[in-house]
Design a protein around this motif. Structure first.
Motif, PDB file in Angstrom:
ATOM      1  N   SER A 126       1.000  -7.263  -3.842  1.00  0.00           N
ATOM      2  CA  SER A 126       1.148  -6.094  -2.975  1.00  0.00           C
ATOM      3  C   SER A 126       2.329  -5.228  -3.408  1.00  0.00           C
ATOM      4  O   SER A 126       2.240  -3.992  -3.414  1.00  0.00           O
ATOM      5  N   GLN A 127       3.415  -5.858  -3.794  1.00  0.00           N
ATOM      6  CA  GLN A 127       4.600  -5.119  -4.251  1.00  0.00           C
ATOM      7  C   GLN A 127       4.306  -4.355  -5.546  1.00  0.00           C
ATOM      8  O   GLN A 127       4.759  -3.214  -5.719  1.00  0.00           O
ATOM      9  N   LEU A 129       1.333  -3.246  -6.528  1.00  0.00           N
ATOM     10  CA  LEU A 129       0.442  -2.133  -6.194  1.00  0.00           C
ATOM     11  C   LEU A 129       1.218  -0.977  -5.560  1.00  0.00           C
ATOM     12  O   LEU A 129       0.973   0.193  -5.868  1.00  0.00           O
ATOM     13  N   ASN A 130       2.143  -1.305  -4.685  1.00  0.00           N
ATOM     14  CA  ASN A 130       2.969  -0.262  -4.053  1.00  0.00           C
ATOM     15  C   ASN A 130       3.808   0.471  -5.087  1.00  0.00           C
ATOM     16  O   ASN A 130       3.967   1.701  -5.031  1.00  0.00           O
ATOM     17  N   ARG A 131       4.339  -0.258  -6.046  1.00  0.00           N
ATOM     18  CA  ARG A 131       5.145   0.363  -7.103  1.00  0.00           C
ATOM     19  C   ARG A 131       4.282   1.274  -7.984  1.00  0.00           C
ATOM     20  O   ARG A 131       4.682   2.405  -8.303  1.00  0.00           O
ATOM     21  N   GLU A 133       1.553   2.752  -7.141  1.00  0.00           N
ATOM     22  CA  GLU A 133       1.173   3.928  -6.346  1.00  0.00           C
ATOM     23  C   GLU A 133       2.328   4.924  -6.266  1.00  0.00           C
ATOM     24  O   GLU A 133       2.126   6.135  -6.411  1.00  0.00           O
ATOM     25  N   SER A 134       3.528   4.424  -6.036  1.00  0.00           N
ATOM     26  CA  SER A 134       4.698   5.310  -5.922  1.00  0.00           C
ATOM     27  C   SER A 134       4.999   6.023  -7.235  1.00  0.00           C
ATOM     28  O   SER A 134       5.544   7.127  -7.238  1.00  0.00           O
ATOM     29  N   GLU A 135       4.616   5.412  -8.345  1.00  0.00           N
ATOM     30  CA  GLU A 135       4.845   6.014  -9.655  1.00  0.00           C
ATOM     31  C   GLU A 135       3.654   6.853 -10.125  1.00  0.00           C
ATOM     32  O   GLU A 135       3.656   7.383 -11.235  1.00  0.00           O
ATOM     33  N   TYR A 232       2.578  -6.109 -13.582  1.00  0.00           N
ATOM     34  CA  TYR A 232       2.949  -4.693 -13.561  1.00  0.00           C
ATOM     35  C   TYR A 232       2.845  -4.061 -14.945  1.00  0.00           C
ATOM     36  O   TYR A 232       2.265  -2.985 -15.108  1.00  0.00           O
ATOM     37  N   TYR A 260      -7.601  -2.302  -9.627  1.00  0.00           N
ATOM     38  CA  TYR A 260      -7.148  -1.078  -8.964  1.00  0.00           C
ATOM     39  C   TYR A 260      -6.757   0.017  -9.959  1.00  0.00           C
ATOM     40  O   TYR A 260      -6.906   1.205  -9.659  1.00  0.00           O
TER      41      TYR A 260
END
Length: 344
Positions: A126-127, A129-131, A133-135, A232, A260
């Motif tokens: 989850s972390q 994926l969030n990273r 998305e933020s990038e 990542y 994803y």
């Protein structure tokens, strides 16, 4: 140094430490830590180095052991998580703290909670994926233009990987008779070397060129077995790759990070093969439909032109007959004037 202070021998000091630890750690301790090194010894016991990190810096380190009589812990963990206890995993363990004057501090592992490790895997995923998305990296590969007829395919997999043969057989021996140019770029598909191995294959594909699509496939597995695809660096590489990447990593419910960031993710390798075949079939149907339209339009045009030609032919014939009759009348008129006796 103070003369009145009695010096301790190392052994005496260690005995004091042993006594303090024994008095303060009579009960078992629940310990959260990360495995930095693990050695499965031939004798049956397992040596483990446990660490704790803060801001990627190791702030604590201890030696732990799983003795022969607790070896079942490893089998239970592998059965539930789907992967052997290995470096990089975070664990919740019940330990007995012990200290030996000759061997120092040891954490004797009595049990490990597999559900905690699985939860940590999901949290890390989850972390990541969030990273991503933020990038702004989640949608990059999806924005690429997919080839109308994908036929030159770079396949990243292993011949020993579950799902490899399923993909190849469904694609290359499809019932439509479509032909594909397929080249395998070997990669490790399980374990800690997956990330570096697939990235290396992606670099080789760029060097070779002439590929329209990249496909990454392997068969299904447990959450633990597929956790190596929640990387990542690998996800970033795929998201920024200049060629559409299709991922077919077998799963029932939980997608990996690669699903994803890829152009499109599929539930298994066979589904990827069907997608490629369907893409070619769609273009084939388009051409067939276009040919039918061309044939129908041509037929209609030919019929129209034939009718027009027939009408022109009739008009020419009528005109010729009309001109012949006029000419005949003119001839008779002139004949009457020149040879009146003949035309009486």
């Amino acid at each position: 140094m103070t003369q009145n202070c009695k010096a301790l021998t190392l052994y005496e000091l260690n005995l004091l430490i042993q006594k303090v630890i024994k008095e303060n750690f009579e009960s078992d301790v629940l310990l959260v830590s990360e495995i930095s090194r693990i050695i499965y010894n031939a004798g049956g016991f397992t040596n483990i180095e446990l660490i704790e990190k803060k801001d990627d810096q190791v702030i604590a380190k201890n030696r732990a052991v799983i003795w022969n009589d607790k070896k079942f812990i490893l089998d239970v963990f592998e059965t539930i998580v789907g992967e052997k206890l290995s470096e990089g995993m975070k664990i919740l363990a019940k330990v007995k703290v012990s200290y030996h004057p000759s061997y120092g501090l040891t954490l004797n592992i009595l049990n490990i909670d597999p559900s905690y490790t699985i939860g940590e895997m999901q949290l890390r995923k989850s972390q990541i994926l969030n990273r991503l998305e933020s990038e702004g990296l989640l949608e990059l590969n999806k924005r690429l233009e997919f080839p109308i007829v994908p036929q030159n395919i770079a396949l990243i997999s292993s011949k020993s990987a579950a799902g490899y043969e399923d993909f190849v057989n469904h694609l290359m021996y499809n019932d439509k008779g479509y032909r594909f140019n397929l080249r395998l770029f070997y990669s490790v598909m399980q374990g800690k070397d997956v990330e570096t191995s697939i990235i290396k294959s992606l670099d080789e594909i760029i060097e070779c060129g002439n590929f329209e699509v990249v496909v990454i496939v392997r068969g299904g597995g447990s959450v633990g077995e597929l956790d190596c695809f929640n990387s990542y660096d690998l996800a970033k590489k795929i998201s920024q790759f200049p060629i559409p990447v299709l991922v077919g990593i077998g799963h029932d419910r939980d997608k990996t990070v690669l699903d994803y960031v890829a152009y499109k993710g599929f539930k298994n390798p066979t589904a990827v093969a069907h997608f490629l075949i369907n893409a070619v079939e769609a273009f084939d149907d388009y051409l067939t439909d276009a040919l039918h339209k061309i044939f129908n339009l041509s037929s209609a045009r030919l019929k129209s032109e034939a009718r027009a030609l027939e009408n022109i032919s009739l008009r020419i014939k009528e005109k010729v007959l009309e001109n012949l009759n006029i000419s005949k009348s003119n001839i008779n008129f002139i004949g009457n004037r020149i040879f009146p006796e003949l035309f009486r």
